[in-house]
Design a protein around this motif. Structure first.
Motif, short mmCIF file in Angstrom:
data_model
loop_
_atom_site.label_atom_id
_atom_site.label_comp_id
_atom_site.label_asym_id
_atom_site.label_seq_id
_atom_site.Cartn_x
_atom_site.Cartn_y
_atom_site.Cartn_z
N UNK A 239 0.84 -1.20 0.00
CA UNK A 239 0.00 0.00 0.00
C UNK A 239 0.88 1.25 0.00
N UNK A 240 1.94 1.25 0.82
CA UNK A 240 2.86 2.38 0.85
C UNK A 240 3.51 2.62 -0.50
N UNK A 241 3.90 1.54 -1.18
CA UNK A 241 4.51 1.66 -2.51
C UNK A 241 3.54 2.23 -3.52
N UNK A 242 2.30 1.78 -3.48
CA UNK A 242 1.29 2.25 -4.42
C UNK A 242 1.04 3.76 -4.25
N UNK A 243 1.06 4.24 -3.02
CA UNK A 243 0.88 5.67 -2.77
C UNK A 243 2.00 6.47 -3.45
N UNK A 244 3.24 5.99 -3.32
CA UNK A 244 4.38 6.68 -3.94
C UNK A 244 4.26 6.67 -5.46
#
Length: 568
Positions: A239-244
């Protein structure tokens, strides 16, 4: 602009992209290793083994569900952008995203419901294994949720890489790892130390085996629950990667505007484009599957072979954990550099190959191999020299596992060589040979694993892995030479020089241990020995690389040695 200037510009661009991906990969790998130290201190080697076993199944499903398509997309986009067909690239990307979303859902359901059967395979040669099977089933199901996000996320990374934009991949990798580790460590600490007696956690722990360690596995219900939370962190990190990636998507609007093909460009059917994409992706999935398949072979045969040899479940699974959970993670740090070279290689070589500039392709391949070797050779030699204090620094409670790192460290060089060679074959449209070479290497691993483990114990599995990659590399190098008429003389000469510099470094680093490492080492002593040894190795190899002009030739003018002119 002259051809030499263009070549230098292309080389600088390649090095810049490679260094960016290398930095992202290195930080990600380093974080992935460093968290293991506090995590293993909390859950023990038995908990790390449980975690690693579930991740092996997860890695297999990731490789299968993505089918190599994200990396293939980077090659596809680079090819058609070089031809000016930006609309073709955009159409294929949109269809690929739909495919990745679908395969992610299918992969999740497959792993979730196959978890009990997969768990039983690992310890089938033991009668006292039911608690371990139940625990591994739960942990495997927990990690399976990440499959819902990872394939689509990887597709977007491939899209940016195809446009020679490496920053989104590098930054998203680091953020993904940071978010995952924060959730993993905080969740583990909360379960084991804060809410261990709460009305919610305690009943769950009791159903998983209580809070007393089970003698046959050295696990208890609380530790199993903590490892379950830890594997779920893969979903949170994604999820953190997708936000970036979403933030970069909004910033890179100029890329998305390139949607028109030149007049007179042939209209390509989506069926033909998807077939072309699959022709790229099938060999890539074999490369992506190689490492998890090697570990899968260990998971099926190593533990059961050790059980047949008279080891207990705890001893056999601990050996598996030391090799695949500890030593392998350390080895992956230098290998990640080669992986970065590989990721930057495919679009670069593909563009030159598409234009038919074979001299440039040969120069790029030569440079790619040398940059990879220049970094991985000293890293491997350093791991061998510092294996004891380094392992003691990272895992002070399980220091006896350092012998696994000592014997497994050389695999880093062959893993790196394999990754780069496979990427080059992909770039010159010889990707299908990768399937054959990888299969032959894997077959070697399967044939040798059991006899090597019987003869050498757990470290035998590491030597079987090295043998498998050597077979694959020999075949790949032969194919590259045949396809490109590649001159290996300069590469061989410089590789020998790198090993000679590495040998000098080894003498200096290993010699430092006689001064820094005590007869009765402690954690603080291991740290000092590791830091001093690392510093000496960096200075010696760095100086030799600079003084021999090799660093300047491979990494650019910033690293070039210049003689001082004597004033007369």
């Amino acid at each position: 602009m002259s051809s030499s200037v263009k070549q230098d510009s292309g080389r600088e661009s390649f090095v810049k992209g490679t260094l960016l991906l290398s930095a992202g990969n290195l930080i990600s790998r380093a974080l992935g290793l460093l968290y293991t130290f506090p995590f293993q201190a909390m859950v023990g080697i038995a908990g790390v083994t449980l975690y690693q076993a579930a991740y092996t199944y997860y890695a297999l499903m990731i490789a299968i569900s993505t089918a190599g398509i994200p990396v293939a997309v980077s090659k596809f986009i680079a090819k058609y952008n070089a031809l000016g067909e930006y609309g073709t690239s955009q159409r294929l990307f949109r269809q690929g995203m739909k495919l990745m979303l679908a395969t992610g859902v299918v992969a999740f359901f497959l792993l979730f419901f196959a978890a009990p059967w997969l768990s039983e395979l690992m310890v089938r040669n033991s009668e006292n294994n039911q608690q371990y099977i139940d625990s591994l089933t739960l942990v495997t199901r927990s990690v399976s949720f990440a499959l819902l996000l990872i394939p689509a996320m990887s597709m977007v990374r491939g899209y940016f890489q195809g446009h020679q934009d490496m920053a989104p991949t590098a930054i998203s990798q680091v953020i993904e790892q940071i978010v995952r580790i924060m959730f993993l460590l905080s969740g583990t600490m909360l379960v084991l130390f804060v809410f261990s007696d709460s009305e919610f956690v305690r009943p769950l722990a009791d159903t998983l085996g209580g809070t007393a360690a089970v003698e046959t596995t050295e696990l208890n219900g609380l530790k199993v629950l903590a490892v379950t939370i830890a594997t779920f962190s893969a979903f949170i990190g994604a999820i953190g990667s997708i936000v970036v990636l979403a933030m970069y998507w909004r910033k890179r609007k100029d890329i998305h505007r390139q949607t028109d093909n030149p007049e007179g460009t042939p209209v390509r059917s989506m069926k033909s484009l998807l077939l072309e994409l699959l022709s790229y992706s099938i060999p890539i999935v074999m490369v992506g599957l190689s490492t998890p398949l090697y570990q899968f072979v260990d998971q099926l045969t190593m533990v059961n072979t050790l059980l047949n040899a008279g080891k207990s479940v705890a001893e056999a699974t601990s050996a598996f954990g030391f090799l695949t959970g500890n030593a392998h993670k350390i080895v992956l740090i230098p290998v990640s550099i080669a992986a970065s070279v590989s990721m930057a290689t495919i679009p670069l070589v593909t563009r030159s190959f598409t234009h038919g500039d074979m001299d440039k392709v040969r120069n790029q391949v030569n440079h790619i191999f040398q940059v990879s070797f220049f970094v991985t050779i000293p890293a491997v030699i350093g791991l061998v020299a510092l294996s004891e204090p380094l392992f003691g620094t990272l895992f002070p409670g399980d220091r006896e596992g350092w012998v696994y790192l000592l014997h497994y460290a050389p695999s880093a060089f062959f893993l790196a060589y394999y990754s780069v060679a496979a990427a080059i074959l992909q770039g010159i449209n010889k990707q299908y040979f990768t399937i054959f070479a990888t299969a032959m290497g894997l077959l070697t691993k399967v044939v040798l694993n059991v006899p090597f483990v019987y003869a050498l114990g757990g470290i035998g599995a590491g030597y079987a892995t090295i043998a498998g990659y050597i077979v694959a590399i020999i075949l790949m190098v032969w194919k590259i030479q045949r396809a490109l008429q590649f001159p290996y003389k300069q590469l061989l000469r410089r590789t020998i020089l790198m090993f000679a510099m590495g040998a000098a470094m080894f003498v200096a680093v290993y010699g430092s241990l006689f001064v820094t490492l005590n007869d009765q080492p402690s954690w603080s002593n291991d740290i000092v020995a590791t830091v001093v040894g690392f510093g000496i190795g960096l200075i010696v190899y760095g100086y030799l690389g600079w003084r021999s002009h090799l660093a300047g030739k491979l990494l650019g003018k910033r690293f070039q040695y210049r003689r001082k002119n004597n004033a007369n």
